[in-house]
Design an enzyme around this catalytic site. Structure first.
Site, PDB file in Angstrom:
ATOM      1  N   GLY A  48      54.977  44.497  22.873  1.00 52.31           N
ATOM      2  CA  GLY A  48      56.147  45.273  22.477  1.00 52.31           C
ATOM      3  C   GLY A  48      55.826  46.357  21.473  1.00 52.31           C
ATOM      4  O   GLY A  48      56.549  47.353  21.353  1.00 52.31           O
ATOM      5  N   ASN A  49      54.719  46.179  20.735  1.00 52.31           N
ATOM      6  CA  ASN A  49      54.354  47.187  19.742  1.00 52.31           C
ATOM      7  C   ASN A  49      53.589  48.358  20.347  1.00 52.31           C
ATOM      8  O   ASN A  49      53.149  49.249  19.634  1.00 52.31           O
ATOM      9  CB  ASN A  49      53.528  46.552  18.616  1.00 52.31           C
ATOM     10  CG  ASN A  49      52.367  45.729  19.141  1.00 52.31           C
ATOM     11  OD1 ASN A  49      51.982  45.859  20.303  1.00 52.31           O
ATOM     12  ND2 ASN A  49      51.816  44.878  18.299  1.00 52.31           N
TER      13      ASN A  49
ATOM     14  N   LYS B   4      60.319  32.772  17.987  1.00 51.25           N
ATOM     15  CA  LYS B   4      60.015  34.111  18.474  1.00 51.25           C
ATOM     16  C   LYS B   4      60.478  35.166  17.471  1.00 51.25           C
ATOM     17  O   LYS B   4      61.665  35.280  17.166  1.00 51.25           O
ATOM     18  CB  LYS B   4      60.706  34.341  19.822  1.00 51.25           C
ATOM     19  CG  LYS B   4      60.507  35.722  20.411  1.00 51.25           C
ATOM     20  CD  LYS B   4      59.084  35.929  20.857  1.00 51.25           C
ATOM     21  CE  LYS B   4      58.931  37.262  21.579  1.00 51.25           C
ATOM     22  NZ  LYS B   4      57.530  37.530  21.950  1.00 51.25           N
TER      23      LYS B   4
ATOM     24  N   LYS C 280      56.997  37.089  26.615  1.00 49.89           N
ATOM     25  CA  LYS C 280      56.613  37.921  27.750  1.00 49.89           C
ATOM     26  C   LYS C 280      55.233  37.574  28.295  1.00 49.89           C
ATOM     27  O   LYS C 280      54.969  37.741  29.488  1.00 49.89           O
ATOM     28  CB  LYS C 280      56.702  39.407  27.395  1.00 49.89           C
ATOM     29  CG  LYS C 280      55.696  39.906  26.375  1.00 49.89           C
ATOM     30  CD  LYS C 280      54.500  40.577  27.017  1.00 49.89           C
ATOM     31  CE  LYS C 280      53.544  41.168  26.010  1.00 49.89           C
ATOM     32  NZ  LYS C 280      53.244  40.444  24.805  1.00 49.89           N
TER      33      LYS C 280
ATOM     34  N   LYS D  40      49.698  34.353  23.574  1.00 54.85           N
ATOM     35  CA  LYS D  40      48.765  35.151  24.375  1.00 54.85           C
ATOM     36  C   LYS D  40      47.612  34.291  24.883  1.00 54.85           C
ATOM     37  O   LYS D  40      47.241  34.353  26.062  1.00 54.85           O
ATOM     38  CB  LYS D  40      48.249  36.335  23.560  1.00 54.85           C
ATOM     39  CG  LYS D  40      49.332  37.337  23.169  1.00 54.85           C
ATOM     40  CD  LYS D  40      48.807  38.381  22.218  1.00 54.85           C
ATOM     41  CE  LYS D  40      49.882  39.426  21.908  1.00 54.85           C
ATOM     42  NZ  LYS D  40      51.129  38.865  21.376  1.00 54.85           N
TER      43      LYS D  40
END
Length: 307
Positions: free
Chosen positions: A9-10, A122, A207, A265
């Site tokens: 997202g970054n 989150k 995600k 991740k």
């Protein structure tokens, strides 16, 4: 190869940047360049995070005097999918002329009884000093937690069970379309046990875990997790910190990575490699092409089987 890319997202809104539209528009060109290098020779599905963006929308919704109640997270997630998907699609059209590209608002099925609803982990939105974060928590009924650089809102992040539109994504992909989907982990929904009707859930699905599940169901060859660091680091934040260039699912799970940052991740990469026998890599957006060829990032291979 068939590649599923999980974009952080970054990538559009880096830490410390103002959350203005023109900042994200400027950053999207860098993303398009990295993805285009992959899409020339491979089938690509592009997923993306939405932590900074959904946090911004949630704060705006909570403070809007025209609303009797803030918008729920599932609808805010759908809004971020539309916005980020549009930015990515426009940039990729310029970078890949003549290439078929589609951006889909997709939904991710989660369990209503997932214990994650009781233990929010989150991070979403911007970073605050502790005193400001606690004041916002009291005012809006938020839960907050300490991130690596400050305090942020935390929300529930249930485990993804299935991307509802997987069959549609597969058809587009096999037809030569680069598909942008599962943004922010997908709009979280629960299914009625009797009718199957879908209802939104107050959550943000991770995600990376959604990307791993989607990659498995699409029979992808490679899962590429792109973030803002060049490698996974062992003993991160200590004097013994060192980059990991090669890893296996077993070694990643022994690493003790933080649940709010690198943990999802590494778990996503481990799940995909274990369940499919494919390869995964974690690293920087700018090195995406090199990561695919084992020359950058942390490459995750299957564990060696004895006997």
């Amino acid at each position: 190869m068939r590649i599923v890319v999980a974009l952080g997202g970054n990538a559009l809104l880096r830490r410390g940047e103002r959350p203005d539209a023109d900042v994200q528009i400027a950053n999207v060109d860098r993303v398009a360049t990295g993805i285009a290098a992959l899409a020339i020779d491979h089938e690509v599905v592009l997923t993306h995070g939405n932590g900074p963006q959904i946090g911004l929308l949630a704060l705006e919704s909570a403070t809007d005097p025209a609303l009797s109640a803030p918008y729920p997270l599932d609808l805010l997630g759908a809004q971020t999918q539309g916005m980020i998907g549009s930015l990515l699609l426009r940039a990729l059209y310029d970078t890949l002329p003549g290439h078929r590209i589609a951006a889909l608002v997709t939904h991710t099925l989660v369990r209503a009884d997932d214990p994650a609803f009781l233990r929010p982990t989150k991070f979403v939105g911007q970073v605050y000093p502790q005193v400001v974060a606690r004041r916002l928590a009291r005012r809006y009924g938020w839960r907050v937690g300490e991130d690596t650089t400050g305090w942020r809102r935390v929300v529930a992040s249930p485990s993804p069970e299935r991307v509802v539109e997987t069959d549609t994504i597969h058809e587009l992909l096999t037809g030569g379309t680069l598909v942008i989907c599962a943004g922010g982990g997908g709009v979280p929904v629960v299914a009625d046990p009797d009718t199957g009707a879908l209802t939104g859930a107050e959550a943000v699905v991770d995600k990376d875990l959604t990307a791993a599940l989607l990659a498995e169901h699409l029979k992808a060859d490679f899962l590429l997790v792109l973030t803002d660091v060049p490698n996974v680091y062992a003993d991160y934040g200590t004097p013994r910190q060192r980059p990991l260039h090669d890893a296996t699912p077993t070694s990643l799970r022994r690493g003790g990575f933080a649940a709010g940052s690198m943990g999802p991740k590494t778990e996503a990469a481990a799940r995909f490699v274990e369940r499919t026998g494919g390869l995964a890599a974690i690293g920087s957006l700018d090195a995406a092409y090199e990561m695919l060829h084992g020359r950058a990032g942390t490459l995750v291979r299957p564990d060696l089987r004895v006997g």
